[in-house]
Design an enzyme around this catalytic site. Structure first.
Site, short mmCIF file in Angstrom:
data_model
loop_
_atom_site.label_atom_id
_atom_site.label_comp_id
_atom_site.label_asym_id
_atom_site.label_seq_id
_atom_site.Cartn_x
_atom_site.Cartn_y
_atom_site.Cartn_z
N ASP A 1 19.82 17.57 5.44
CA ASP A 1 18.74 16.80 6.06
C ASP A 1 19.17 16.59 7.50
O ASP A 1 20.16 15.89 7.76
CB ASP A 1 18.55 15.46 5.34
N ASN B 1 15.48 25.65 12.57
CA ASN B 1 14.07 25.90 12.24
C ASN B 1 13.35 24.66 11.70
O ASN B 1 12.14 24.53 11.85
CB ASN B 1 14.01 27.04 11.19
N TYR C 1 3.67 16.10 18.73
CA TYR C 1 4.38 17.29 18.25
C TYR C 1 4.73 18.22 19.41
O TYR C 1 5.89 18.65 19.55
CB TYR C 1 3.52 18.03 17.21
N LYS D 1 8.39 19.56 21.15
CA LYS D 1 8.82 20.95 21.39
C LYS D 1 9.20 21.15 22.86
O LYS D 1 10.08 21.94 23.16
CB LYS D 1 7.74 21.92 20.93
N THR E 1 1.27 27.81 7.38
CA THR E 1 2.31 27.12 6.61
C THR E 1 1.85 25.68 6.36
O THR E 1 0.83 25.24 6.90
CB THR E 1 3.65 27.05 7.38
N1 LIG Z 1 3.50 27.13 11.62
C1 LIG Z 1 3.26 27.26 12.92
O1 LIG Z 1 2.14 27.60 13.34
C2 LIG Z 1 4.36 27.00 13.92
C3 LIG Z 1 4.11 27.30 15.27
C4 LIG Z 1 5.10 27.07 16.19
C5 LIG Z 1 6.32 26.56 15.78
N2 LIG Z 1 6.55 26.29 14.46
C6 LIG Z 1 7.86 25.75 14.06
O2 LIG Z 1 8.41 26.55 13.03
C7 LIG Z 1 9.34 25.77 12.28
C8 LIG Z 1 9.11 25.98 10.79
O3 LIG Z 1 7.85 25.41 10.44
P1 LIG Z 1 6.87 25.99 9.33
O4 LIG Z 1 5.61 26.33 10.01
O5 LIG Z 1 7.57 27.03 8.52
O6 LIG Z 1 6.60 24.66 8.48
P2 LIG Z 1 6.91 24.24 6.97
O7 LIG Z 1 6.48 25.29 6.02
O8 LIG Z 1 6.35 22.87 6.84
O9 LIG Z 1 8.49 24.19 6.93
C9 LIG Z 1 9.21 23.18 7.58
C10 LIG Z 1 10.62 23.16 7.01
O10 LIG Z 1 11.36 22.13 7.68
C11 LIG Z 1 11.96 21.34 6.69
N3 LIG Z 1 12.27 19.99 7.17
C12 LIG Z 1 11.43 19.02 7.61
N4 LIG Z 1 12.12 17.91 7.91
C13 LIG Z 1 13.43 18.17 7.65
C14 LIG Z 1 14.63 17.45 7.75
N5 LIG Z 1 14.66 16.17 8.15
N6 LIG Z 1 15.80 18.04 7.41
C15 LIG Z 1 15.80 19.33 6.97
N7 LIG Z 1 14.70 20.07 6.84
C16 LIG Z 1 13.52 19.49 7.17
C17 LIG Z 1 11.00 21.33 5.52
O11 LIG Z 1 11.65 20.89 4.34
P3 LIG Z 1 10.87 20.16 3.13
O12 LIG Z 1 10.33 21.26 2.25
O13 LIG Z 1 11.95 19.35 2.49
O14 LIG Z 1 9.79 19.32 3.74
C18 LIG Z 1 10.64 22.81 5.51
O15 LIG Z 1 11.66 23.54 4.88
C19 LIG Z 1 9.16 24.32 12.75
O16 LIG Z 1 10.18 23.98 13.67
C20 LIG Z 1 7.82 24.36 13.46
O17 LIG Z 1 7.67 23.35 14.43
C21 LIG Z 1 5.59 26.50 13.51
#
Ligand SMILES: NC(=O)c1ccc[n+]([C@@H]2O[C@H](COP(=O)([O-])OP(=O)(O)OC[C@H]3O[C@@H](n4cnc5c(N)ncnc54)[C@H](OP(=O)(O)O)[C@@H]3O)[C@@H](O)[C@H]2O)c1
Length: 249
Positions: A58, A85, A172, A176, A207
């Site tokens: 975490d 990530n 958010y 970033k 996601t």
């Molecule tokens: N999706 C997009 O369009 C997008 C665009 C730009 C950037 N991003 C970035 O890509 C990255 C991955 O996001 P995603 O889209 O794959 O979202 P996601 O499916 O919600 O995955 C987020 C991951 O982060 C974990 N997490 C959250 N809080 C945490 C903590 N305190 N300690 C450890 N792990 C934690 C979650 O774990 P749990 O399962 O335990 O909640 C999950 O594994 C993020 O940094 C996001 O900002 C995403």
């Protein structure tokens, strides 16, 4: 010590992180799936085959971060790649429509507690995990740190009144922007080492983060973070890019 390079991906139990882990394992790295719920991490690691393990992590919990670094040193003896990530778009549970997340995160209405919670994961968590893993990364022949950021944090793009997405620039996105600053600060600080530190935007991806409203697949999203994780010795440090090339800060 392992003879194969070892990578840690935070928040790799699902979403983009899981696919980054999958790609790194396919490239022959031993991959550690960071997950705040160890059982979720173990299930995800199993889906990656023999080259993967799970680590309870975490990023907002000091003890968890320290224990993960200890465990990696004791069990694996090395760390070559860190992909920061893990991220949140808001402090609530998944399932909120994107419009609602953006509305609630507007700077004129958002609570300080909410801002703190988002920054705790997206910014301070990255500093904490990176600092904890640095002793191992410094020992690696080619240490690589990739911070998963977002073009929504680009100050250059968001200061342009013609940008239609500018209204979404809130809690958010600001986290970033701060992550980008942290990326540059680590890169500058580590310039004399073998470690390269870069930020990547995966693009708008379906996601939990955005209630699956994103338009890209996790396969597409993983490409730029994976490219930066595998950079050669002549690769850059202190950059911000997506699959189309450099993104203005
Ligand atoms: N999706 C997009 O369009 C997008 C665009 C730009 C950037 N991003 C970035 O890509 C990255 C991955 O996001 P995603 O889209 O794959 O979202 P996601 O499916 O919600 O995955 C987020 C991951 O982060 C974990 N997490 C959250 N809080 C945490 C903590 N305190 N300690 C450890 N792990 C934690 C979650 O774990 P749990 O399962 O335990 O909640 C999950 O594994 C993020 O940094 C996001 O900002 C995403």
């Amino acid at each position: 010590m392992r003879d194969k390079p070892v990578a840690l991906v935070t928040g790799a139990n699902k979403g983009i992180g899981l696919h980054i882990a999958r790609e790194l394992a396919a490239h022959g790295l031993t991959v550690l799936v960071g997950s705040r719920d160890l059982r979720h991490g173990e299930t995800s690691a199993k889906s990656l085959g023999g080259n993967a393990g799970a680590v309870q992590l975490d990023v907002t919990d000091k003890a968890s971060v320290a224990a993960a670094a200890d465990r990696i040193r004791k069990e694996y003896g090395r760390l070559d790649v860190l992909v920061n990530n893990a991220g949140v778009s808001h402090s609530g549970t998944p399932g909120k429509p994107l419009q609602e997340i953006a509305e609630a995160g507007r700077m004129s209405v958002v609570s300080l507690d909410e801002v703190r919670a988002v920054f705790e994961t997206n910014v301070f968590g990255v500093i904490a995990v990176t600092q904890a893993m640095l002793p191992l990364l410094r020992e690696a022949p080619a240490g690589r740190i990739v911070n998963v950021s977002s073009t929504s944090g680009s100050l250059t793009w968001n200061s342009d009144p013609a940008n239609p997405h500018r209204k979404m620039f809130g809690t958010y996105s600001a986290s970033k922007t701060a992550l980008n600053a942290i990326t540059l600060a680590f890169a500058a600080d580590l310039e004399s080492t073998r470690i390269k530190v870069n930020a990547a935007c995966p693009g708008f991806t379906a996601t939990d983060l955005n209630n699956f409203q994103g338009t890209r697949t996790v396969e597409e999203a993983a490409r730029e973070p994976v490219r930066l994780a595998l950079l050669g010795q002549d690769g850059p440090t202190g950059t911000f890019s997506d699959e189309n090339g450099p993104v203005p800060w």
